[in-house]
Design an enzyme around this catalytic site. Structure first.
Site, PDB file in Angstrom:
ATOM      1  CB  SER A 447     -10.736   3.210   4.106  1.00 24.22           C
ATOM      2  OG  SER A 447     -10.281   1.896   4.223  1.00 24.22           O
ATOM      3  CE1 TYR A 448     -14.060   4.788   2.298  1.00 20.73           C
ATOM      4  CE2 TYR A 448     -16.278   5.316   3.001  1.00 20.73           C
ATOM      5  CZ  TYR A 448     -15.429   4.663   2.150  1.00 20.73           C
ATOM      6  OH  TYR A 448     -15.923   3.880   1.149  1.00 20.73           O
ATOM      7  CB  THR A 449     -12.519   9.208   9.642  1.00 22.80           C
ATOM      8  OG1 THR A 449     -12.379   7.926  10.260  1.00 22.80           O
ATOM      9  CG2 THR A 449     -13.978   9.399   9.246  1.00 22.80           C
TER      10      THR A 449
END
Length: 493
Positions: A447-449
């Protein structure tokens, strides 16, 4: 759960018994008052017997169950979106049970209620056939909202949060949403200096609402969007004019999701520090730090600064930027694949530390490490034995000078090199597991990178994609695998 270690936890037992008593009649509550006098063993034995039946199922019974599951998937596992058949991520609701949580979660042991049709809101097209609820029941609501992507929603009784049935990560709309998020993070890189200049100027505003919004945005930027500023309380921060040879220090110390402690000590601008002193003045510990601000208004302001900007985009931006910089800095193109994988995990760990993605050390960590050390010890012994044998064979081959003896010595030499490579891989795995024992990397990757960073790095360094992303993750990031070449760079350089 009687054989589970949760049952030895005081918080777990207290929460369970409180909810359990809530299900009792008035007369039952008069009798059943002490958790330690309750005997759940007959229920435990029943479920153990049911589990044993499942494990002992015949091949035919397992095949029948598989066919039944496939029948359910074909019936409930798909929907029509803009005329296209799309897979639903998970159409099954969570069964009632006990909430476990992570760490010493204050709500562990609470009873998760069964979800009924009257708890569920259905979201479908105006012209579509509305799914039928179970016989004798009615949906809570049927709506036709095409501005959201969920298909059904209900409220979890433990946290009071909304839960959703959503499309599969490989669906067109989810892929587009992911792509847009990462592209927004890339746009932020080009505007970040202008945004910083704007909120820095607003620190001097005469309106306290504008100053609070500007300070909140400063923290979102400085802390990589990892702190929800609109919900910060006075007790969550401490202000120090001088601390540990530093000036204008703010210490953040509070419990975040799943009772994971967030602790961070940062130096701030003098004007930020002085504004915070004004914000906390004459307030109680539980009062809001930014009482003039709410999350909705903050997000509206962010959208004015940049189309599609949210607090989460800051987190995506800094997480992706950190991963890109770490991989660029740490990767040695001449390293082996296991060495490169260690670099990738170290880069991810830097992102985890930035985003405060901690976890409890896994229960089996110590056992896994002991098994690894035994393997390393045994491999070392095997290398020593083979090395001694190889030296003797080399001596014999040099003395006899026969082709056969030289070939035998050469084969042993290759075996020795192979064992040394295996030892190196085991040692890298030991280092990797020890370094990552208390950080959670999966959510970061999902989800973040920006997944294109990892895909490009794999292609450039000849690392198999499956070493980075498992089968499910590769399905989710198929768009990135197909679009990113080895020259992709998050900063667009």
């Amino acid at each position: 759960m009687l054989n589970h270690e949760y049952c030895r936890n005081t918080i777990f037992n207290r929460n369970f018994f409180m909810d359990f008593r809530g299900t009792m009649t008035y007369n039952e509550r008069k009798i059943i008052k002490d958790f330690h006098k309750c005997n759940f063993y007959e229920i435990f034995e029943y479920f153990q017997a049911e589990s044993n039946k499942l494990r002992a199922a015949t091949k035919e019974e397992k095949l029948s169950e598989k066919e039944e599951n496939e029948s359910l998937i074909s019936k409930y596992g798909f929907c029509l979106l803009d005329g296209h058949c799309e897979r639903i991520n998970n159409f099954r609701l969570e069964a009632p049970g006990l909430f476990l949580g992570r760490g010493d979660h204050p709500k562990m042991g609470m009873i998760r209620h069964r979800v009924w049709a009257c708890d569920i809101t259905i979201n479908c097209g105006r012209d579509s056939k509305i799914p039928m609820p179970p016989r004798g029941e009615m949906w809570k609501e049927v709506r036709h909202d095409n501005t959201v992507t969920w298909l059904a929603s209900w409220t979890d009784n433990v946290h009071g949060q909304n839960k959703y049935i959503i499309l599969n990560p490989r669906s067109k709309i989810r892929c587009e949403s992911d792509h847009n998020k990462y592209e927004a993070a890339r746009r932020l890189h080009k505007l970040i200096d202008k945004i910083r200049a704007t909120y820095s100027e607003e620190w001097k505003s005469k309106r306290i609402y504008v100053r609070q919004r500007a300070i909140a945005l400063y923290f979102i930027d400085k802390l990589a969007g990892t702190v929800r500023c609109s919900s910060l309380r006075v007790e969550d921060i401490q202000l120090h004019r001088y601390l540990m040879d530093k000036e204008y220090v703010v210490v953040f110390d509070f419990l975040r999701k799943d009772s994971i402690r967030y602790y961070n000590m940062i130096e701030v601008e003098p004007r930020v520090f002085n504004n915070l002193k004004v914000f906390v003045k004459d307030k109680e510990k539980g009062d809001s730090l930014f009482e003039c601000l709410n999350a909705h208004e903050l997000n509206d302001h962010l959208k004015e600064l940049m189309v599609g900007l949210t607090t989460k985009i800051f987190r995506t931006y800094y997480a992706s930027l950190t991963l890109q910089n770490q991989l660029d800095e740490l990767t040695d193109e001449n390293a082996t694949v296991p060495e490169k994988l260690l670099v990738y995990n170290r880069a991810n760990r830097a992102v985890a530390i930035l985003c405060n993605h901690q976890r409890s050390v896994p229960k089996r960590h110590q056992q896994i490490m002991e098994n690894l050390r035994k393997k390393i010890h045994n491999k070392n012994n095997a290398i020593n034995d083979l090395e001694a044998e190889f030296i003797e064979l080399e001596k014999s081959a040099n003395l006899s000078k026969t082709v056969k003896d030289k070939m035998i010595a050469a084969r042993k030499g290759k075996q020795l090199e192979c064992l040394k490579d295996q030892l190196k891989t085991l040692k890298l795995e030991e280092t990797n597991r020890e370094e990552n024992k208390n950080v959670a990397l999966t959510t970061l990757k999902l989800s973040y990178t920006d997944p294109r960073i990892a895909v490009a790095w794999c292609k450039k360094n000849n690392v198999p994609i499956e070493k980075i992303f498992n089968k499910t993750q590769r399905t989710k990031f198929l768009w990135a695998i197909h679009t990113a070449d080895e020259n992709y760079n998050f900063l667009g350089e």
